[in-house]
Design a protein around this motif. Structure first.
Motif, mmCIF file in Angstrom:
data_model
loop_
_atom_site.group_PDB
_atom_site.id
_atom_site.type_symbol
_atom_site.label_atom_id
_atom_site.label_comp_id
_atom_site.label_asym_id
_atom_site.label_seq_id
_atom_site.Cartn_x
_atom_site.Cartn_y
_atom_site.Cartn_z
ATOM 1 N N ASN A 1 -0.162 65.070 7.184
ATOM 2 C CA ASN A 1 -0.044 63.609 7.080
ATOM 3 C C ASN A 1 0.097 63.108 5.643
ATOM 4 O O ASN A 1 -0.096 61.927 5.380
ATOM 5 N N ASP A 2 0.461 64.015 4.727
ATOM 6 C CA ASP A 2 0.749 63.619 3.354
ATOM 7 C C ASP A 2 2.258 63.486 3.226
ATOM 8 O O ASP A 2 2.968 64.453 2.976
ATOM 9 N N VAL B 1 -0.818 69.318 2.809
ATOM 10 C CA VAL B 1 -1.871 68.580 3.493
ATOM 11 C C VAL B 1 -1.225 67.793 4.619
ATOM 12 O O VAL B 1 -0.254 67.059 4.396
ATOM 13 N N SER C 1 -3.388 72.254 5.782
ATOM 14 C CA SER C 1 -4.779 71.874 6.039
ATOM 15 C C SER C 1 -4.869 70.356 6.146
ATOM 16 O O SER C 1 -3.928 69.643 5.801
ATOM 17 N N ASN C 2 -5.999 69.869 6.592
ATOM 18 C CA ASN C 2 -6.175 68.420 6.740
ATOM 19 C C ASN C 2 -6.606 67.736 5.450
ATOM 20 O O ASN C 2 -6.499 66.515 5.333
ATOM 21 N N THR C 3 -7.099 68.509 4.494
ATOM 22 C CA THR C 3 -7.533 67.948 3.221
ATOM 23 C C THR C 3 -6.979 68.783 2.072
ATOM 24 O O THR C 3 -6.597 69.942 2.269
ATOM 25 N N ALA C 4 -6.981 68.187 0.885
ATOM 26 C CA ALA C 4 -6.382 68.855 -0.278
ATOM 27 C C ALA C 4 -7.101 70.145 -0.650
ATOM 28 O O ALA C 4 -6.495 71.058 -1.195
ATOM 29 N N HIS C 5 -8.376 70.252 -0.355
ATOM 30 C CA HIS C 5 -9.135 71.459 -0.690
ATOM 31 C C HIS C 5 -9.693 72.077 0.590
ATOM 32 O O HIS C 5 -10.840 72.516 0.643
ATOM 33 N N GLY C 6 -8.836 72.131 1.591
ATOM 34 C CA GLY C 6 -9.278 72.557 2.915
ATOM 35 C C GLY C 6 -9.133 74.031 3.208
ATOM 36 O O GLY C 6 -9.111 74.426 4.374
ATOM 37 N N GLN D 1 -6.616 76.246 1.845
ATOM 38 C CA GLN D 1 -5.242 76.763 1.874
ATOM 39 C C GLN D 1 -5.125 78.139 1.224
ATOM 40 O O GLN D 1 -4.576 79.071 1.818
#
Length: 203
Positions: free
Chosen positions: A170-171, A168, A121-126, A128
């Motif tokens: 790009n992490d 995430v 996902s694009n964010t940590a809480h997106g 998953q």
């Protein structure tokens, strides 16, 4: 160990899920499986793809990756699905592939196989976990045997997702952990499928 056929079937827009799929393929092969790495068909129009540089670049870079067919599902003893999250759900491209499996399902050809999944996902809480749980609903309907990674390896305590490998996008710090987690998840899938196949043969 029983010979195991593993299909890794995924959709990736910009490459994050593709990287996890490659890592899973490495893990499955190292565990002794015969692996088919397959992307699902891209359903977005080319003009939409070209409007996003990273998307267009990835589509062109993976042009040589074979597209998934229903034969890949029928052939496999174990299947590992990969998808980015889309509002907490699997991407529509992967759903389109799954929704074409009705014939195999009706004939009982998807039952009894081992299934698992991974996501990004694009964010940590997106979304998953909800994406992976949504895929599990399909596996239930197929009569599949769901094998999550759980906390069965030290890497899982770093990756933090017992439902399936996730990362995430790009992490950079999390990417290598996710690659290791994907390899472990695939090995666990293979080991479980091999034990199941051996048990059935003995019976």
């Amino acid at each position: 160990m029983e010979s195991v056929n593993v299909a890794i079937i995924y959709y990736s827009a910009t490459g994050t899920v593709h990287t996890l799929a490659q890592a899973a393929a490495e893990g499955a092969e190292k565990a002794g499986a015969t692996v088919r790495l397959r992307k699902v068909a891209e359903t977005a129009p080319r003009e939409a793809i070209d409007a996003k540089e990273a998307w267009a670049k990835h589509v062109d870079a993976t042009a040589d990756v074979a597209e998934a067919s229903l034969d890949d599902l029928e052939w496999a003893d174990a299947v590992l699905f990969g998808t980015p999250t889309r509002f907490g759900n699997p991407a529509s491209q992967l759903r389109a592939y799954i929704e074409a499996t009705g014939g195999l399902w009706f004939q009982g050809k998807l039952a009894g196989k081992v299934y698992s999944a991974f996501t990004a996902s694009n964010t940590a809480h997106g979304g998953q976990e909800s994406t992976l749980l949504t895929l599990a609903n399909t596996f239930y309907h197929w009569g599949g045997i769901i094998v999550p990674p759980g906390y069965t390896d030290p890497i899982q305590f770093k990756s933090g997702n017992p439902y399936g490998t996730s990362v995430v996008a790009n992490d950079a710090a999390g990417a290598e952990v996710a690659v290791q987690a994907a390899r472990h998840q695939a090995r666990r899938l293979v080991d479980t499928a091999a034990a199941l196949k051996a048990g059935r043969a003995a019976a």
